[in-house]
Write a protein that holds these residues in place. Structure first.
Motif, PDB file in Angstrom:
ATOM      1  N   VAL A   1       0.988  -1.199  -0.079  1.00 38.60           N
ATOM      2  CA  VAL A   1      -0.073   0.073   0.091  1.00 38.60           C
ATOM      3  C   VAL A   1       0.917   1.164   0.103  1.00 38.60           C
ATOM      4  O   VAL A   1       1.549   1.406   1.026  1.00 38.60           O
ATOM      5  CB  VAL A   1      -0.899  -0.007   1.120  1.00 38.60           C
ATOM      6  CG1 VAL A   1      -1.876   1.282   1.179  1.00 38.60           C
ATOM      7  CG2 VAL A   1      -1.869  -1.149   1.440  1.00 38.60           C
TER       8      VAL A   1
ATOM      9  N   GLY B   1      -6.317   3.708  -5.557  1.00 37.10           N
ATOM     10  CA  GLY B   1      -7.027   3.593  -4.576  1.00 37.10           C
ATOM     11  C   GLY B   1      -8.242   4.497  -4.792  1.00 37.10           C
ATOM     12  O   GLY B   1      -9.324   4.494  -4.199  1.00 37.10           O
TER      13      GLY B   1
ATOM     14  N   HIS C   1     -13.103   4.941  -3.971  1.00 35.19           N
ATOM     15  CA  HIS C   1     -14.115   5.776  -3.314  1.00 35.19           C
ATOM     16  C   HIS C   1     -15.387   5.572  -4.065  1.00 35.19           C
ATOM     17  O   HIS C   1     -15.859   5.889  -5.286  1.00 35.19           O
ATOM     18  CB  HIS C   1     -13.627   7.057  -3.557  1.00 35.19           C
ATOM     19  CG  HIS C   1     -12.716   7.810  -2.529  1.00 35.19           C
ATOM     20  ND1 HIS C   1     -12.594   7.349  -1.399  1.00 35.19           N
ATOM     21  CD2 HIS C   1     -11.374   7.783  -2.737  1.00 35.19           C
ATOM     22  CE1 HIS C   1     -11.902   8.016  -0.390  1.00 35.19           C
ATOM     23  NE2 HIS C   1     -10.709   8.082  -1.386  1.00 35.19           N
TER      24      HIS C   1
ATOM     25  N   ARG D   1     -14.927   6.746   5.183  1.00 31.09           N
ATOM     26  CA  ARG D   1     -13.701   5.899   4.739  1.00 31.09           C
ATOM     27  C   ARG D   1     -13.861   4.417   5.168  1.00 31.09           C
ATOM     28  O   ARG D   1     -13.342   3.960   4.216  1.00 31.09           O
ATOM     29  CB  ARG D   1     -12.533   6.501   5.364  1.00 31.09           C
ATOM     30  CG  ARG D   1     -11.893   7.825   4.904  1.00 31.09           C
ATOM     31  CD  ARG D   1     -10.622   8.017   5.632  1.00 31.09           C
ATOM     32  NE  ARG D   1      -9.905   9.438   5.281  1.00 31.09           N
ATOM     33  CZ  ARG D   1     -10.205  10.465   5.796  1.00 31.09           C
ATOM     34  NH1 ARG D   1     -10.767  10.339   7.300  1.00 31.09           N
ATOM     35  NH2 ARG D   1      -9.606  11.564   5.352  1.00 31.09           N
TER      36      ARG D   1
ATOM     37  N   TRP E   1     -14.555   2.404   1.491  1.00 34.84           N
ATOM     38  CA  TRP E   1     -13.647   2.770   0.724  1.00 34.84           C
ATOM     39  C   TRP E   1     -12.186   1.890   1.100  1.00 34.84           C
ATOM     40  O   TRP E   1     -11.832   1.096   0.319  1.00 34.84           O
ATOM     41  CB  TRP E   1     -13.017   4.259   0.694  1.00 34.84           C
ATOM     42  CG  TRP E   1     -11.890   4.322   0.175  1.00 34.84           C
ATOM     43  CD1 TRP E   1     -11.672   4.291  -1.331  1.00 34.84           C
ATOM     44  CD2 TRP E   1     -10.571   4.793   0.553  1.00 34.84           C
ATOM     45  NE1 TRP E   1     -10.321   4.706  -1.638  1.00 34.84           N
ATOM     46  CE2 TRP E   1      -9.723   5.273  -0.398  1.00 34.84           C
ATOM     47  CE3 TRP E   1     -10.161   5.456   1.860  1.00 34.84           C
ATOM     48  CZ2 TRP E   1      -8.395   5.806  -0.325  1.00 34.84           C
ATOM     49  CZ3 TRP E   1      -9.013   6.001   1.934  1.00 34.84           C
ATOM     50  CH2 TRP E   1      -7.970   5.870   0.930  1.00 34.84           C
ATOM     51  N   LEU E   2     -11.926   1.895   2.370  1.00 35.58           N
ATOM     52  CA  LEU E   2     -10.980   1.040   2.980  1.00 35.58           C
ATOM     53  C   LEU E   2     -11.235  -0.570   2.743  1.00 35.58           C
ATOM     54  O   LEU E   2     -10.498  -1.235   2.494  1.00 35.58           O
ATOM     55  CB  LEU E   2     -10.775   1.312   4.392  1.00 35.58           C
ATOM     56  CG  LEU E   2      -9.946   2.669   4.598  1.00 35.58           C
ATOM     57  CD1 LEU E   2     -10.016   2.842   6.377  1.00 35.58           C
ATOM     58  CD2 LEU E   2      -8.593   2.498   4.402  1.00 35.58           C
TER      59      LEU E   2
ATOM     60  N   ILE F   1     -10.665  -1.634  -0.754  1.00 37.34           N
ATOM     61  CA  ILE F   1      -9.408  -1.521  -1.006  1.00 37.34           C
ATOM     62  C   ILE F   1      -8.693  -3.002  -0.572  1.00 37.34           C
ATOM     63  O   ILE F   1      -7.989  -3.736  -1.156  1.00 37.34           O
ATOM     64  CB  ILE F   1      -8.449  -0.489  -0.354  1.00 37.34           C
ATOM     65  CG1 ILE F   1      -8.724   0.786  -1.376  1.00 37.34           C
ATOM     66  CG2 ILE F   1      -6.971  -0.511  -0.319  1.00 37.34           C
ATOM     67  CD1 ILE F   1      -8.154   2.046  -0.918  1.00 37.34           C
TER      68      ILE F   1
ATOM     69  N   CYS G   1      -3.290   4.363  -1.372  1.00 35.30           N
ATOM     70  CA  CYS G   1      -4.237   4.547  -0.344  1.00 35.30           C
ATOM     71  C   CYS G   1      -3.721   5.381   0.565  1.00 35.30           C
ATOM     72  O   CYS G   1      -2.740   5.004   1.163  1.00 35.30           O
ATOM     73  CB  CYS G   1      -4.824   3.138   0.239  1.00 35.30           C
ATOM     74  SG  CYS G   1      -5.942   3.547   1.456  1.00 35.30           S
TER      75      CYS G   1
END
Length: 168
Positions: free
Chosen positions: A7, A34, A38, A57, A60-61, A64, A82
């Motif tokens: 990352v 990354g 979103h 977030r 989104w996290l 990922i 990210c």
């Protein structure tokens, strides 16, 4: 090293989208942007100059983490950009992918602000940079990763990053 997922993290404007693909190419693995993970609501919020909160977030996290988990499951590795500004975000990603490696792109706030001001067509506005630095929690000693300064040109940053990652 190539079977690990990396990352590329740091505040907006550090060059994650520029350096990440160079690192991926040097390692012979795919790169994922990354920002593409979103949700539309996040992009709209950042475009309006509103910082994301932890609730924004989370999905989104998780997206990922899903990508990284898939790469790790294949045993082929990968690199993804990210911000991963907070330890809690990195912990969430590591929970999805044990063994995740972080490459922290670091730099002077004035340099990063100048680079952000010069880029065109990105949803992250320079006025959000202060909120990014306020949220940033650098890698801790127990986190697998390396920090690389972003002052040089992108190819030099990538070379230094790859060298640092190979030492891990």
């Amino acid at each position: 090293m190539t079977s690990r997922v990396v990352v590329v993290m740091g505040v907006a404007g550090t060059g994650k989208s520029t350096v990440g693909p160079l690192v991926a190419e040097a390692l012979g693995v795919p790169y994922a942007e990354g920002d593409d993970f979103h949700p539309a609501a996040n992009v709209a919020k950042m475009s309006a100059g509103i910082p994301l909160d932890d609730a924004d977030r989370a999905p989104w996290l998780d997206a990922i983490g899903d990508w990284a988990r898939g790469r790790a499951a294949l045993g082929e590795g990968g690199v993804i950009g990210c911000s991963a500004l907070k330890r809690a975000y990195r912990d969430r990603l590591r929970a999805a992918v044990p063994g995740l490696v972080f490459l922290h792109l670091t730099g002077d706030r004035l340099l990063i602000a100048a680079r952000m001001a010069a880029r065109k067509g990105h949803f992250m506005t320079p006025r959000l940079l202060d909120s990014q630095f306020a949220a940033l929690e650098p890698l801790e000693a127990d986190e697998t990763g390396a920090a690389v300064d972003v002052a040089p040109e992108a190819t030099v940053i990538a070379q230094r990053a790859v060298a640092a990652l190979r030492r891990l």
